[in-house]
Scaffold this motif. Structure first.
Motif, short mmCIF file in Angstrom:
data_model
loop_
_atom_site.label_atom_id
_atom_site.label_comp_id
_atom_site.label_asym_id
_atom_site.label_seq_id
_atom_site.Cartn_x
_atom_site.Cartn_y
_atom_site.Cartn_z
N TYR A 11 1.08 -52.59 -27.91
CA TYR A 11 0.62 -51.42 -28.65
C TYR A 11 1.72 -51.01 -29.62
CZ TYR A 11 -2.42 -51.11 -24.49
OH TYR A 11 -3.30 -51.39 -23.47
N VAL A 12 1.37 -50.90 -30.90
CA VAL A 12 2.36 -50.58 -31.93
C VAL A 12 1.63 -49.93 -33.10
CG1 VAL A 12 2.20 -52.86 -33.02
CG2 VAL A 12 4.33 -51.53 -33.22
N HIS A 13 2.32 -49.07 -33.84
CA HIS A 13 1.63 -48.41 -34.94
C HIS A 13 1.44 -49.34 -36.13
CE1 HIS A 13 0.18 -45.38 -37.64
NE2 HIS A 13 1.17 -45.58 -38.49
N ALA A 14 2.51 -49.97 -36.59
CA ALA A 14 2.45 -50.71 -37.86
C ALA A 14 2.32 -52.21 -37.67
CB ALA A 14 3.67 -50.38 -38.72
N ASN A 15 3.31 -52.85 -37.06
CA ASN A 15 3.31 -54.30 -36.91
C ASN A 15 4.31 -54.69 -35.84
OD1 ASN A 15 6.05 -55.04 -38.11
ND2 ASN A 15 5.17 -53.81 -39.76
N ALA A 16 4.28 -55.96 -35.46
CA ALA A 16 5.18 -56.45 -34.42
C ALA A 16 6.48 -57.01 -34.96
CB ALA A 16 4.48 -57.53 -33.59
N TRP A 17 6.53 -57.37 -36.25
CA TRP A 17 7.74 -58.02 -36.75
C TRP A 17 8.87 -57.03 -37.02
CZ3 TRP A 17 3.61 -57.75 -40.38
CH2 TRP A 17 3.88 -57.03 -41.55
N TYR A 59 2.62 -52.83 -43.52
CA TYR A 59 1.19 -52.84 -43.20
C TYR A 59 0.71 -54.24 -42.81
CZ TYR A 59 0.70 -48.18 -45.24
OH TYR A 59 0.81 -46.84 -45.51
N VAL A 60 -0.21 -54.29 -41.86
CA VAL A 60 -1.00 -55.50 -41.61
C VAL A 60 -2.29 -55.33 -42.41
CG1 VAL A 60 -2.22 -56.89 -39.91
CG2 VAL A 60 0.00 -55.88 -39.33
N SER A 61 -2.28 -55.88 -43.61
CA SER A 61 -3.38 -55.64 -44.55
C SER A 61 -3.98 -56.92 -45.10
CB SER A 61 -2.89 -54.77 -45.72
OG SER A 61 -1.78 -55.38 -46.36
N SER A 62 -3.57 -58.07 -44.53
CA SER A 62 -4.06 -59.35 -45.03
C SER A 62 -3.94 -60.38 -43.92
CB SER A 62 -3.22 -59.80 -46.23
OG SER A 62 -1.88 -60.07 -45.83
N ARG A 63 -4.52 -61.54 -44.15
CA ARG A 63 -4.40 -62.63 -43.17
C ARG A 63 -2.93 -63.06 -43.02
NH1 ARG A 63 -8.25 -67.11 -45.21
NH2 ARG A 63 -7.59 -68.12 -43.27
N ALA A 64 -2.17 -63.04 -44.13
CA ALA A 64 -0.77 -63.46 -44.07
C ALA A 64 0.07 -62.48 -43.24
CB ALA A 64 -0.20 -63.58 -45.49
N THR A 65 -0.12 -61.18 -43.45
CA THR A 65 0.67 -60.22 -42.68
C THR A 65 0.20 -60.17 -41.22
OG1 THR A 65 -0.76 -58.46 -43.58
CG2 THR A 65 1.40 -58.77 -44.61
N CYS A 101 -2.90 -52.21 -33.19
CA CYS A 101 -2.07 -51.40 -34.07
C CYS A 101 -2.94 -50.54 -34.98
CB CYS A 101 -1.12 -52.28 -34.89
SG CYS A 101 -1.91 -53.52 -35.94
N GLY A 102 -2.29 -49.65 -35.70
CA GLY A 102 -2.97 -48.74 -36.61
C GLY A 102 -2.40 -48.89 -38.02
N HIS A 103 -2.12 -47.74 -38.65
CA HIS A 103 -1.40 -47.66 -39.92
C HIS A 103 -2.25 -48.03 -41.13
CE1 HIS A 103 2.23 -47.03 -42.14
NE2 HIS A 103 2.54 -48.28 -42.35
N GLU A 104 -3.12 -48.99 -40.99
CA GLU A 104 -3.87 -49.52 -42.13
C GLU A 104 -5.11 -48.66 -42.46
OE1 GLU A 104 -5.58 -51.93 -45.11
OE2 GLU A 104 -3.53 -51.58 -44.44
N HIS A 105 -5.60 -47.89 -41.50
CA HIS A 105 -6.71 -46.95 -41.70
C HIS A 105 -8.06 -47.64 -41.91
CE1 HIS A 105 -4.64 -42.89 -42.42
NE2 HIS A 105 -3.69 -43.73 -42.06
N ARG A 106 -8.12 -48.96 -41.83
CA ARG A 106 -9.38 -49.68 -41.98
C ARG A 106 -9.54 -50.61 -40.78
NH1 ARG A 106 -6.66 -49.55 -46.76
NH2 ARG A 106 -7.75 -48.69 -48.58
N PRO A 107 -10.72 -50.60 -40.13
CA PRO A 107 -10.91 -51.50 -38.99
C PRO A 107 -10.78 -52.96 -39.40
CG PRO A 107 -12.67 -49.86 -39.13
CD PRO A 107 -11.91 -49.79 -40.41
#
Length: 246
Positions: free
Chosen positions: A115-121, A128-134, A149-155
């Motif tokens: 469980y993490v807000h933004a990302n694991a790295w 943001y985790v906002s793409s397949r690459a991230t 995780c959250g942060h991105e505001h889009r499911p």
């Protein structure tokens, strides 16, 4: 066990109440709050006290960037309106509430889940985790089979594979099997400030027995929540976003 997943509550009492009610009807016995409890909305004290009560009963809550900004200092990279909301929020909270915010961990590992807000790295740098690459970058940074995780505001729902992560666009109310042969990263969407064009609050349910994840959209009185933002003197853009879901 059915785990309730809520991210980016953003001091929105009406959305939080609606999601908690929906998740109770889904039979959730455990709650996970994926950061950004405060910021933008008009009810930070109520939301914090509600989350604190759940944590006292065994729930998990992790630190978001807005939580960190309120408890410590706003990032210079935040836009001016967000910094204004951070300063306003800090004035609404007492010492115990601020201490609770400041004590939240950046991440929590539980069984096969992260469980993490933004990302694991790099959880504290708020990428943001906002793409397949991230999503791939985050999946590669943890051995856990499931990342929430959250942060991105889009499911969103991603899975590890050779090359960039695979991606599913979740459909609300439809359980998605998460077979153990794959590793997954799921973003339930924002409870308190959706930004995918749908003003309904977002949350999700992970069923550990069935190994399924169900994304939910929960209608709530977003007009009331928006009016409270305006009445509090917070930047009007945060009210406008609630009305449009964007």
């Amino acid at each position: 066990m059915r785990i309730a997943l809520l991210a980016d509550l953003h001091a929105n009492r009406e959305a939080t109440e609606a999601c908690l009610g929906a998740l109770a009807r889904e039979g959730c016995g455990r709650h996970v709050f994926l950061g950004d409890l405060v910021g933008y909305g008009a009810d930070p004290a109520w939301v914090l006290d509600t989350v604190r009560a759940h944590v006292a009963d065994g729930a998990v809550a992790v630190l978001g960037n807005h939580d960190q900004a309120v408890a410590h200092a706003a990032s210079p990279h935040m836009v001016a309106e967000a910094r204004d909301a951070i300063a306003w929020t800090r004035r609404q909270l007492d010492a115990d509430q601020l201490a609770f915010l400041g004590s939240l961990p950046l991440q929590v590992q539980e069984d096969d889940r992260l469980y993490v807000h933004a990302n694991a790295w790099s959880p504290g740098e708020w990428g943001y985790v906002s793409s397949r690459a991230t999503a791939s970058r985050s999946l590669e940074a943890t051995p856990q089979r499931l990342t929430f995780c959250g942060h991105e505001h889009r499911p969103a729902l991603y899975y590890a594979q050779p090359g960039p992560a695979g991606h599913f666009q979740p459909i609300a109310g439809r359980p998605v099997p998460l077979p153990g042969a794959r590793r997954w990263l799921a973003i339930p969407g924002s409870c308190g400030q959706p930004r995918d064009g749908d003003p309904a609050a977002a949350c999700a349910v992970y069923d550990t027995d069935a190994a399924t994840l169900t994304f939910l959209r929960v209608p709530y009185d977003h007009e009331r929540a928006a009016a409270k933002i305006v009445a509090a003197g917070l930047p009007r853009i945060f009210a406008t976003r609630l009305l449009s879901g964007a």
